[in-house]
Design a protein around this motif. Structure first.
Motif, PDB file in Angstrom:
ATOM      1  N   THR A 273       2.211  -2.480   0.830  1.00 11.81           N
ATOM      2  CA  THR A 273       2.015  -3.799   1.429  1.00 11.81           C
ATOM      3  C   THR A 273       1.195  -4.714   0.523  1.00 11.81           C
ATOM      4  N   GLN A 301       6.308  -6.515  -0.057  1.00 14.74           N
ATOM      5  CA  GLN A 301       6.163  -7.905   0.360  1.00 14.74           C
ATOM      6  C   GLN A 301       6.985  -8.782  -0.575  1.00 14.74           C
ATOM      7  N   VAL A 325       9.704  -5.502   4.016  1.00 13.25           N
ATOM      8  CA  VAL A 325       8.502  -5.287   4.821  1.00 13.25           C
ATOM      9  C   VAL A 325       8.466  -6.246   6.003  1.00 13.25           C
TER      10      VAL A 325
END
Length: 424
Positions: A273, A301, A325
């Motif tokens: 992330t 991301q 994501v």
């Protein structure tokens, strides 16, 4: 995030001692007259195996000599044993081992081939196995695959089991796959011997303190082709793993294990992330090594931005999985990859949006028009009613160049290429 466990592979795929060391075994076929199958049924009835729980262990080796001598053709014993899966039929195999010398030989070959493969083997059972392998070298030589997972509730036994592993691993001289998952606290790198195996695959989930010993171990391994690990920041020796072809792990693993002259052809980069700008900055020195990769799975991301930043080095990619994501950011510029034949659009757990921001049919038509090599697109289905089947598997919507309508396929089919490479 570990891969979803693929459908169980039957032990019946093992055929002969010469082919046991191979990771791809031809399926076992019953003879046309089904005589072996009938014999197995009769043995089950004769031994009352339907309701029996079987012995809790093997006969001592000293007593094997007193078992009856073979009365059937050798291939018949092997056919019967190959029809059983040690994960489901362990008690049957243990009982067969007490029938005759021939059954004993075949049964222990089956049971010791893959120790811990069912992922539910308790630490106490691992300790029992390790003690047996330490005392009986013949049993240790039968082990081709060993998978150890330390449960959090068994931390009190960590010292005992690690000492046993350190003593026994050098005796597993025919090991082709080793998998270790620690408790996340106890250092375990010392269990790895500084000797060369003929090992082909290596799975390691330890702690940063292990990496010095793990790095030294990998330096000795010239035959490993597959590594699955979560690495941190310990430099890997430039001469380590000269035969590495398949790699799985987060961005830190990718940075540590990919080299400019790398032979890696398959990369499963576990998405995180982190901000995509940080990822691109970290990965930039490693990007030239992506030029030889044919199968690639990655995400994160703003995965569309990541893809554009890496595009120059993805010219050899033939199978690509993009993992979103947050959703609504795929397929990006995937059409620009000239050799791409299969595109899979997935998402991380927790993503509640569709991975594609436009109509699926229109997106597929556009992709096929822009890329003449692209043959298939699999898109994870958006609606919860479509995503989950009765067994909990994800579903994918499959679009083909040669069809104007999509079909729904299970995750195991859409990601079969992935499971075949990195199933534990």
């Amino acid at each position: 995030m570990p891969l979803r466990k693929p459908p169980r592979r039957s032990y019946s795929t093992r055929s002969s001692p010469s082919s046991i060391a191979s990771s791809q075994r031809p399926p076992f076929l019953w003879p046309e007259d089904q005589s072996s199958k009938g014999l197995l049924i009769r043995l089950r009835l004769r031994l009352s195996l339907k309701d029996a729980t079987g012995p809790k262990g093997f006969l001592p080796l000293s007593l094997v000599q007193h078992l009856p001598s073979p009365i059937l053709a050798p291939e018949t014993y092997r056919a019967i044993v190959n029809a059983l899966d040690p994960r489901d039929d362990l008690h049957t195999l243990l009982t067969l081992a007490s029938v005759s010398k021939a059954f004993y030989s075949e049964a222990i070959r089956a049971i010791y081939f893959d120790v811990g493969g069912d992922m539910s083997m308790s630490t106490k059972r691992h300790i029992s196995f390790l003690k047996s392998a330490s005392e009986v070298p013949k049993l240790a030589r039968l082990v081709k695959r060993y998978q150890f997972t330390m449960c959090e509730s068994d931390k009190g036994m960590a010292s005992t089991v690690l000492n046993l592993l350190q003593r026994v691993l050098p005796k597993l001289i025919n090991l082709i796959h080793f998998s270790f998952t620690g408790d996340g606290v106890t250092p375990a790198g010392r269990i790895l011997p500084f000797s060369n195996y003929h090992m082909k695959s290596f799975y390691w989930r330890g702690i940063p303190a292990d990496e010095k010993e793990v790095s030294a171990f990998l330096l000795c391994q010239g035959s490993i082709t597959k590594v699955d690990t979560t690495w941190h920041d310990t430099p890997l020796h430039e001469n380590a793993l000269p035969s590495l072809e398949q790699l799985r792990g987060p961005v830190t693993t990718v940075i540590a294990f990919l080299r400019p002259r790398s032979k890696v052809r398959e990369l499963h980069w576990i998405p995180g992330t982190e901000d995509h700008r940080i990822i691109l900055a970290l990965i930039r020195p490693t990007l030239p090594a992506f030029s030889s990769i044919r199968i690639l799975s990655f995400g994160g991301q703003a995965v569309d931005v990541l893809l554009s930043g890496m595009m120059k080095y993805l010219q050899s990619v033939e199978i690509l999985e993009l993992i979103s994501v947050k959703g609504l950011d795929l397929p990006g510029d995937a059409w620009r990859i000239p050799n791409l034949s299969v595109l899979v659009l997935s998402k991380m757990s927790g993503c509640i949006y569709s991975v594609v921001g436009t109509n699926h049919l229109q997106m597929a038509k556009t992709m096929f028009e822009k890329n003449r090599i692209l043959d298939r697109i699999d898109i994870v289905v958006r609606n919860h009613g479509q995503i989950i089947r009765g067994d909990g598997d994800l579903m994918y919507e499959r679009w083909s160049r040669y069809s104007s309508q999509s079909t729904i396929v299970p995750e195991a089919e859409a990601l079969a290429w992935k499971y075949s490479s990195f199933s534990r």
